[in-house]
Scaffold this active site. Structure first.
Site, PDB file in Angstrom:
ATOM      1  N   HIS A 164      59.064 -26.707  48.746  1.00 58.76           N
ATOM      2  CA  HIS A 164      57.832 -27.110  49.430  1.00 58.76           C
ATOM      3  C   HIS A 164      57.072 -25.926  50.005  1.00 58.76           C
ATOM      4  CE1 HIS A 164      59.401 -31.512  50.151  1.00 58.76           C
ATOM      5  NE2 HIS A 164      59.354 -31.164  48.875  1.00 58.76           N
TER       6      HIS A 164
ATOM      7  N   ASP B  26      63.219 -28.723  49.659  1.00 60.78           N
ATOM      8  CA  ASP B  26      62.339 -28.787  50.822  1.00 60.78           C
ATOM      9  C   ASP B  26      61.705 -27.410  51.001  1.00 60.78           C
ATOM     10  OD1 ASP B  26      61.274 -29.489  53.544  1.00 60.78           O
ATOM     11  OD2 ASP B  26      62.592 -31.215  53.281  1.00 60.78           O
TER      12      ASP B  26
END
Length: 395
Positions: free
Chosen positions: A239, A216
């Site tokens: 991310h 993430d």
């Protein structure tokens, strides 16, 4: 020094890599093995660490809680303050290991939590969250998966390695004067909700000299993150570095005074991202500087997305109320996996204002020869100077 909030602060592991406490007197040393901790998979060392902490916390002298080499299995740990001394070092030379059965701690908010502490330092060590089972549960789409536990909250950290956390690796919440240095975060690129470092409702937070690989955001900033300095960080997979998502609530503290510099992104989904829900909110993002950034094969290098509404639920046909202003991009280079390397998708109700780009060069690596990267811009006001590629056409 780290001062925690009066609610639930700080979590685990942090700060100076030196083995000694800076004090004129010799510190008391509380060795966790003296309280029953054992470095073997059959021994639950939770109580031993808690007992050693309580002894140190009640000691008015400088003190050290010492975890030696080896793998010590622990369940949820809560290190409660306030303590009599403001000079406590938690020195970890070994590894703290979460239960392999994720259901044991999976519905707890935190795995290791420091609460209401002031002047506690945590040095070195490895946290092994053993999160792979929970990741598989979530990736299989099962509805009975627990939420997962976060490794750490609101604490200064130096020389820590966090691997395979069930959820966020480190969370800094309700805190001030927090310094995270020489952090290593490692998790699979497909692990869900495993943000490397999350910061919200905190001020004067720095993240320096760190390497983050996760599934993430490498670093995420939520409501109330202020005066944040991020420098010399390697991110990937992951991310990217995100401000948001913001704007879920109408009354929400804003994000301001954020500096991100000398960061290298490698094959991340996003690079520098600001993300807000497409719904009413009185929050804001302002005074953000992205400086000396390198992208290596990043899918979305520069992105402002104020239309976030996954699945079209809770916000269809709405506009974000978050006001985004004074966002600066300087001395940025690298390659994009997408032809559109810069996306400014701002709120039609509150257009972005004061975006500046100076000395930016992004190259598209997925197209044919001579195919250049492009930019899209909706509801954004700004200026460009120096060499800027791709060209951004503001309002």
């Amino acid at each position: 020094m780290v001062k925690s909030s009066s609610l639930f602060v700080a979590v685990v592991i942090f700060f100076l890599a030196s083995a000694s406490v800076a004090s004129a007197s010799q510190p008391s040393v509380y060795h966790v093995t003296d309280y029953g901790a054992r470095a073997d998979p059959k021994t639950d060392s939770t109580s031993a660490l808690s007992d050693a902490w309580r002894k140190a916390c009640s000691d008015p002298r400088p003190s050290v809680v010492y975890v030696p080499h080896g793998r010590f299995h622990v369940r949820n740990l809560g290190f409660e303050g306030p303590c009599r001394s403001k000079d406590i070092l938690v020195r970890i030379d070994g590894t703290l290991v979460a239960p392999s059965d994720y259901s044991v701690i999976g519905n707890a908010k935190n795995w290791i939590l420091f609460h209401d502490v002031d002047g506690v330092r945590i040095s070195g060590g490895i946290l092994d969250g053993q999160g792979t089972g929970l990741w598989s549960c979530k990736l299989d789409g099962r509805k009975d998966c627990p939420t997962g536990a976060m490794n750490s909250k609101n604490v200064e950290i130096d020389g820590l390695t966090s691997v395979n956390s069930q959820k966020f690796h480190i969370a800094v919440t309700g805190s001030q004067n927090v310094n995270l240095r020489d952090i290593t975060v490692t998790a699979s690129g497909t692990s869900p909700n495993t943000d490397g470092i999350h910061i919200e409702k905190s001020t004067l937070v720095s993240v320096l000299n760190s390497t983050i690989s996760t599934g993430d955001d490498c670093i995420s900033m939520g409501p109330g993150a202020r005066n944040v300095w991020i420098e010399r960080v390697a991110c990937g997979p992951g991310h990217g570095i995100s401000i948001g998502s913001l704007g879920w609530k109408l009354q929400e503290p804003g994000v301001q005074n954020v500096t991100v510099k000398r960061v290298h992104f490698t094959e991340t989904t996003n690079g520098l991202r600001i993300k807000t829900w497409a719904r009413r909110s009185l929050g804001f993002v302002r005074n953000v500087l992205f400086h000396h950034v390198v992208f290596d094969g990043v899918k979305n290098p520069i992105l402002i997305d104020q239309n976030y509404c996954p699945g079209g639920r809770n916000c269809p046909r709405q506009a974000s109320g978050i006001k985004v202003s004074d966002i600066r991009y300087k001395s940025i280079r690298g390659t994009s996996q997408s032809k559109v390397a810069v996306r400014f998708e701002c709120s039609k109700a509150n257009p972005c204002a004061g975006i500046t780009m100076h000395d930016v060069k992004l190259t598209y690596v997925g197209g044919g020869r001579g195919e250049e990267a492009t930019a899209t811009c909706a509801n954004a006001r700004g200026t460009s100077s120096g060499f800027v590629m791709p060209v951004v056409r503001y309002l």
